[in-house]
Design a protein around this motif. Structure first.
Motif, short mmCIF file in Angstrom:
data_model
loop_
_atom_site.label_atom_id
_atom_site.label_comp_id
_atom_site.label_asym_id
_atom_site.label_seq_id
_atom_site.Cartn_x
_atom_site.Cartn_y
_atom_site.Cartn_z
N ILE A 89 0.85 -0.95 0.12
CA ILE A 89 0.06 -0.09 0.19
C ILE A 89 0.73 1.21 0.04
CG2 ILE A 89 -1.94 -0.96 1.13
CD1 ILE A 89 -1.04 0.10 3.81
N ASP A 90 0.27 2.27 -0.23
CA ASP A 90 1.19 3.64 -0.31
C ASP A 90 1.42 3.91 1.05
OD1 ASP A 90 2.18 6.16 -0.68
OD2 ASP A 90 0.03 7.11 -1.10
N TYR A 91 2.70 4.17 1.45
CA TYR A 91 3.06 4.42 2.63
C TYR A 91 3.67 5.84 2.94
CZ TYR A 91 7.71 3.06 0.76
OH TYR A 91 8.71 2.83 0.14
N SER A 92 3.67 6.69 1.91
CA SER A 92 4.10 8.25 1.57
C SER A 92 3.85 8.88 2.87
CB SER A 92 4.19 8.57 0.29
OG SER A 92 2.69 8.65 0.04
N ILE A 93 2.58 8.88 3.01
CA ILE A 93 2.06 9.93 4.08
C ILE A 93 2.28 9.59 5.38
CG2 ILE A 93 -0.12 10.82 5.18
CD1 ILE A 93 -1.50 10.89 2.39
N PHE A 94 2.37 8.17 5.70
CA PHE A 94 2.65 7.78 6.94
C PHE A 94 4.26 7.76 7.14
CE2 PHE A 94 4.63 4.06 9.47
CZ PHE A 94 3.93 3.99 10.47
N LEU A 119 17.06 12.58 8.51
CA LEU A 119 15.66 12.46 8.61
C LEU A 119 15.27 13.13 7.21
CD1 LEU A 119 14.84 13.46 12.21
CD2 LEU A 119 14.65 11.10 11.12
N ASP A 120 15.18 12.58 6.04
CA ASP A 120 14.80 12.72 4.85
C ASP A 120 13.92 11.97 4.00
OD1 ASP A 120 15.97 12.79 1.77
OD2 ASP A 120 16.19 14.65 2.16
N TYR A 121 13.20 12.27 3.74
CA TYR A 121 12.00 11.39 3.07
C TYR A 121 12.41 10.50 2.00
CZ TYR A 121 8.24 9.27 0.45
OH TYR A 121 7.35 8.55 -0.02
N GLN A 122 13.44 10.98 1.03
CA GLN A 122 13.86 10.36 -0.09
C GLN A 122 15.04 9.43 0.28
OE1 GLN A 122 12.40 10.42 -3.39
NE2 GLN A 122 13.47 8.64 -3.45
N ILE A 123 15.94 9.82 1.22
CA ILE A 123 16.95 8.80 1.73
C ILE A 123 16.15 7.79 2.26
CG2 ILE A 123 18.95 8.77 3.35
CD1 ILE A 123 19.54 11.62 2.46
N ILE A 124 15.25 7.93 3.37
CA ILE A 124 14.49 6.92 3.97
C ILE A 124 14.00 5.80 3.01
CG2 ILE A 124 12.89 6.20 5.70
CD1 ILE A 124 14.09 9.12 6.98
N LYS A 125 13.17 6.34 2.09
CA LYS A 125 12.50 5.55 1.27
C LYS A 125 13.29 4.83 0.07
CE LYS A 125 8.96 6.13 -2.77
NZ LYS A 125 9.65 5.92 -3.85
N ASP A 126 14.65 5.60 -0.08
CA ASP A 126 15.68 4.78 -0.89
C ASP A 126 16.07 3.51 -0.08
OD1 ASP A 126 15.27 6.39 -3.07
OD2 ASP A 126 17.02 7.46 -2.72
N SER A 127 16.32 3.90 1.13
CA SER A 127 16.79 2.77 2.07
C SER A 127 15.82 1.79 2.34
CB SER A 127 16.95 3.38 3.59
OG SER A 127 17.57 2.36 4.32
N LEU A 128 14.83 2.02 2.28
CA LEU A 128 13.38 0.96 2.53
C LEU A 128 13.53 -0.05 1.02
CD1 LEU A 128 10.67 2.86 4.01
CD2 LEU A 128 11.84 1.05 4.85
N GLU A 129 13.67 1.02 0.08
CA GLU A 129 13.55 0.33 -1.29
C GLU A 129 14.74 -0.73 -1.80
OE1 GLU A 129 11.64 2.87 -4.12
OE2 GLU A 129 9.75 2.79 -2.97
N ASN A 130 15.84 -0.53 -1.04
CA ASN A 130 17.09 -1.11 -1.23
C ASN A 130 17.27 -2.08 -0.12
OD1 ASN A 130 18.15 0.20 -3.49
ND2 ASN A 130 18.46 2.00 -2.37
N SER A 131 16.30 -2.33 0.76
CA SER A 131 16.56 -3.51 1.84
C SER A 131 16.28 -4.52 1.40
CB SER A 131 15.66 -3.15 2.98
OG SER A 131 14.13 -3.45 2.46
#
Length: 145
Positions: A89-94, A119-131
């Motif tokens: 699901i979309d987790y961007s707002i969360f 605490l940067d959205y793109q860095i954290i999103k990239d970390s999640l998607e590279n996990s």
């Protein structure tokens, strides 16, 4: 996790020294912070619905089947805190709420490799998607390219 205690944590630090018996013992980092649930509860309730918990020592904000923030309490103080995103699901707002919550409360986000992230959205999103978790999710054909 808190930035300060009997230590000072900073972005880019790896916390593998807190890895014991195949588990990350983040309670060691919360012990001296003495952050009570009352200090943060108002913000979370305004932003994220309270989820169902199975213990008085566990608070869940969000949905057990979706995105959630989990807080373990000891004597009313935070002993551990973690969040999970659901890749289906979309987790961007969360994720933005979690980042803002961390900024306000001077907390840090740690990835599964125990690296402290900015605490940067793109860095954290990239970390999640590279996990590894995300790669396993994608390899089972559950994701869309």
């Amino acid at each position: 996790m808190p930035k300060k205690g009997e230590y000072t944590l900073f972005e880019g630090l790896n916390l593998k020294t807190f890895f014991e018996d195949d588990f990350f013992e983040d309670d060691l980092l919360w012990n001296n912070s003495k952050i009570s649930l009352k200090q943060i509860d108002n913000y979370l309730i305004k932003k994220i619905d309270e989820g169902e918990s199975w213990s008085k020592h566990l608070k869940i904000y969000g949905n057990n089947e979706g995105n959630y923030l989990k807080i373990i309490l000891e004597n009313g103080f935070i002993a551990s805190m973690s969040f999970r995103v659901n890749f289906t699901i979309d987790y961007s707002i969360f994720l933005n709420i979690i980042i803002n919550f961390c900024e306000i409360n001077k907390l840090l986000i740690v990835d599964n490799e125990l690296n402290i992230l900015p605490l940067d959205y793109q860095i954290i999103k990239d970390s999640l998607e590279n996990s590894k978790v995300y790669k396993n999710y994608k390899s089972f054909g559950n994701g869309t390219e």
